[in-house]
Design an enzyme around this catalytic site. Structure first.
Site, PDB file in Angstrom:
ATOM      1  CG  ASN A 225      -0.275  -0.130   2.589  1.00 11.11           C
ATOM      2  OD1 ASN A 225       0.446   0.797   2.864  1.00 11.11           O
ATOM      3  ND2 ASN A 225      -0.431  -1.081   3.250  1.00 11.11           N
ATOM      4  CG  ASP A 294      -6.938  -4.977   6.169  1.00 10.87           C
ATOM      5  OD1 ASP A 294      -6.368  -4.924   7.398  1.00 10.87           O
ATOM      6  OD2 ASP A 294      -7.601  -4.000   5.673  1.00 10.87           O
ATOM      7  CE  LYS A 304       7.139 -12.384 -14.558  1.00 13.85           C
ATOM      8  NZ  LYS A 304       7.926 -11.501 -15.514  1.00 13.85           N
ATOM      9  N   PRO A 322      -2.832 -11.573  10.537  1.00 18.24           N
ATOM     10  CG  PRO A 322      -0.759 -12.104  11.372  1.00 18.24           C
ATOM     11  CD  PRO A 322      -1.499 -12.261  10.004  1.00 18.24           C
ATOM     12  CG  ASP A 323      -5.588  -6.512  14.286  1.00 21.38           C
ATOM     13  OD1 ASP A 323      -4.745  -5.860  14.799  1.00 21.38           O
ATOM     14  OD2 ASP A 323      -6.529  -5.976  13.669  1.00 21.38           O
ATOM     15  CB  ILE A 324       0.482  -6.652  14.662  1.00 17.12           C
ATOM     16  CG1 ILE A 324       0.760  -7.580  13.378  1.00 17.12           C
ATOM     17  CG2 ILE A 324       1.661  -6.454  15.387  1.00 17.12           C
ATOM     18  CD1 ILE A 324       1.592  -6.976  12.220  1.00 17.12           C
ATOM     19  CG  PHE A 344      -1.514   5.682  13.969  1.00 15.54           C
ATOM     20  CD1 PHE A 344      -1.029   5.537  15.134  1.00 15.54           C
ATOM     21  CD2 PHE A 344      -1.555   6.804  13.434  1.00 15.54           C
ATOM     22  CE1 PHE A 344      -0.107   6.685  15.563  1.00 15.54           C
ATOM     23  CE2 PHE A 344      -0.617   7.821  13.865  1.00 15.54           C
ATOM     24  CZ  PHE A 344       0.151   7.760  15.133  1.00 15.54           C
ATOM     25  CE  LYS A 358     -10.055   0.487  12.089  1.00 20.95           C
ATOM     26  NZ  LYS A 358      -9.630   1.183  10.659  1.00 20.95           N
ATOM     27  CE  LYS A 362      -7.418  -2.423  14.685  1.00 23.93           C
ATOM     28  NZ  LYS A 362      -6.673  -3.334  13.680  1.00 23.93           N
TER      29      LYS A 362
HETATM   30  O1  C5P Z   1      -8.022  -2.385  11.255  1.00 23.52           O
HETATM   31  P1  C5P Z   1      -7.110  -1.524  10.614  1.00 23.52           P
HETATM   32  O2  C5P Z   1      -6.084  -1.755   9.704  1.00 23.52           O
HETATM   33  O3  C5P Z   1      -7.777  -0.092  10.342  1.00 23.52           O
HETATM   34  O4  C5P Z   1      -6.355  -0.988  12.131  1.00 23.52           O
HETATM   35  C1  C5P Z   1      -5.159  -0.046  12.038  1.00 23.52           C
HETATM   36  C2  C5P Z   1      -4.366  -0.246  13.389  1.00 23.52           C
HETATM   37  O5  C5P Z   1      -4.273  -1.508  13.682  1.00 23.52           O
HETATM   38  C3  C5P Z   1      -3.205   0.301  13.150  1.00 23.52           C
HETATM   39  O6  C5P Z   1      -2.552   0.951  14.314  1.00 23.52           O
HETATM   40  C4  C5P Z   1      -2.341  -0.754  12.495  1.00 23.52           C
HETATM   41  O7  C5P Z   1      -0.842  -0.518  12.750  1.00 23.52           O
HETATM   42  C5  C5P Z   1      -2.779  -1.991  13.308  1.00 23.52           C
HETATM   43  N1  C5P Z   1      -2.757  -3.136  12.628  1.00 23.52           N
HETATM   44  C6  C5P Z   1      -2.243  -4.353  12.825  1.00 23.52           C
HETATM   45  N2  C5P Z   1      -2.392  -5.392  12.271  1.00 23.52           N
HETATM   46  C7  C5P Z   1      -3.117  -5.628  11.229  1.00 23.52           C
HETATM   47  C8  C5P Z   1      -4.047  -4.537  10.906  1.00 23.52           C
HETATM   48  C9  C5P Z   1      -3.887  -3.169  11.614  1.00 23.52           C
HETATM   49  O8  C5P Z   1      -1.331  -4.167  13.903  1.00 23.52           O
HETATM   50  N3  C5P Z   1      -3.316  -6.874  10.762  1.00 23.52           N
END
Ligand code: C5P
Length: 418
Positions: A225, A294, A304, A322-324, A344, A358, A362
């Site tokens: 991105n 995402d 390739k 994974p959502d870190i 953020f 959000k 989170k």
């Molecule tokens: O869900 P979204 O991507 O909008 O959330 C944004 C926040 O979550 C940011 O702080 C981003 O660094 C964190 N994030 C993360 N891992 C992901 C997606 C988002 O840590 N897979």
């Protein structure tokens, strides 16, 4: 940026407004860098009084430094321009700091022994030690730098209260390669600004994620991105300025590492998660600024992916990353508050509602909202701080200025909570 934002933005009045720096030059080829440093300090709002040793005058003229600083340069302890003929007293009393750049091996040895046979060393000895800090930017050949005498002198100068700003490494004017070069003016400037910053995060271990992630679909292609990483790098710099030990986990960006920050480069979201989970054990603050992808391609081809001539595009399947932030925030250290987590949110509309939702999803106490298309790649931004009590706007300003405001905010929240 609007005129009002520029006026409110401390970056536009410089990072050293009102500071008076006495810049001392001792003899060394790095004197040519001192000219640029002098200019850089002035650009940041400082006033600079230059003092040179006789040896420094062999490398650069007082005329150059007078022109750059806008003040006559002092070179002698017998300078009759001072009514009381005590330049060493007068110059040191008005300084917010004395910075010796370059500081030669000989000058370090001199300082160490408290010798005072020229204006610069005399002034350093005569300075009020409790109120006028002495900063030293050594510059010398690598053998001179590595010599036990120099290392011993440096350790003792530091024990005597001086701040040693370190040295650079690489090709030296003498033709040799190694440690001992004077730091570059922008590096010195960053260290000086940090030196003057109140240490509101002293003792904290801050972990920051920054930049995009890159999710490979084959060895040469992937999805990513437009995140530039600038906000996260600014946050890392601001946290270090505030006295924290900072680890920056960075996705693929081409930004320079802020001074004094430990950087771990990663590519994918999974790499980022691994690095973060490892570093989070010791961290006390986690600030997730990264724009983590995402989704990632469900599998990455070993070779390739080629066009097969059929006109058919390859079918790509995706897996959720994974959502870190959520993983860290919902870990025992996150939940207990031992690790203060900040997220953020880059939104395109309804910033406050989306950011608040959000934040709850989170599980973080503080979420920083911004409008994605208005921030990616830019040097300025506007932020909305969202917490359980509501929201507060940080007006449009440079990312560094906003990062400093955010760091101050986090510091005061940690202080209240612990
Ligand atoms: O869900 P979204 O991507 O909008 O959330 C944004 C926040 O979550 C940011 O702080 C981003 O660094 C964190 N994030 C993360 N891992 C992901 C997606 C988002 O840590 N897979």
């Amino acid at each position: 940026m609007t005129k009002q934002a520029i006026e409110q933005d401390p970056v536009h009045v410089g990072d050293l407004p009102g500071k008076h720096i006495v810049l001392g030059l001792s003899g060394g080829i790095a004197c040519y860098k001192a000219a640029e440093l002098c200019r850089a300090l002035i650009k940041q709002g400082a006033t600079v009084q230059v003092v040179m040793t006789e040896a420094a005058e062999q490398f650069i003229t007082a005329v150059t430094l007078q022109a750059l600083s806008g003040r006559p340069v002092y070179t002698s302890q017998w300078d009759s321009r001072e009514a009381n003929n005590m330049a060493h007293i007068n110059l040191s009393r008005e300084a917010d700091a004395i910075l010796i750049a370059p500081c030669s091996a000989d000058f370090m040895a001199k300082l160490l022994h408290g010798r005072a046979d020229d204006l610069l060393s005399l002034m350093c000895l005569a300075r009020p030690i409790a109120t006028v800090p002495l900063l030293i930017a050594p510059a010398m050949n690598r053998e001179m730098w590595a010599h036990p005498a120099t290392q011993r002198n440096m350790a003792q100068l530091s024990a005597d209260g001086a701040t040693i700003l370190g040295v650079g490494s690489g090709f030296q004017a003498c033709g040799e390669t190694g440690d001992g070069r004077m730091l570059e003016p922008p590096e010195l400037l960053e260290d000086i600004v940090a030196f003057f910053t109140p240490k509101v995060l002293a003792g904290q271990q801050v972990l920051v994620t920054a930049g995009p992630t890159y999710e490979a679909m084959d060895p040469v292609r992937g999805i990513t991105n437009l995140s530039s990483g600038k906000m996260g790098f600014a946050v890392a710099r601001a946290a270090r300025e505030a006295g924290a030990e900072v680890t920056l986990v960075a996705g693929p960006v081409s930004l320079g590492t802020p001074r004094g920050v430990k950087r771990i480069d990663v590519k994918s979201a999974q790499n980022m998660l691994e690095a973060v989970m490892q570093q989070a054990q010791a961290a006390t603050v986690f600030i997730a600024t990264a724009a983590v992808a995402d989704w990632r391609p469900a599998s990455s081809a070993e070779r390739k992916i080629k066009k097969d001539g059929s006109g058919q595009a390859p079918q790509l399947a995706f897996t959720e990353n994974p959502d870190i932030l959520a993983t860290v925030a919902q870990s025992p250290r996150g939940v207990s508050g031992a690790l203060f987590c900040v997220g953020f949110a880059a939104e395109s509309h309804d910033l406050e509602d989306n950011a608040q939702a959000k934040r709850l999803r989170k599980g973080v106490p503080l979420l920083v909202g911004n409008i994605g298309p208005a921030t990616f790649g830019r040097d300025d931004n506007a932020l909305l701080l969202v917490d359980a009590q509501g929201s507060r706007e940080l007006a449009r300003a440079s990312k560094l200025s906003l990062a400093r405001q955010l760091v101050a905010e986090i510091a005061s929240r940690i202080k209240q909570a612990r």
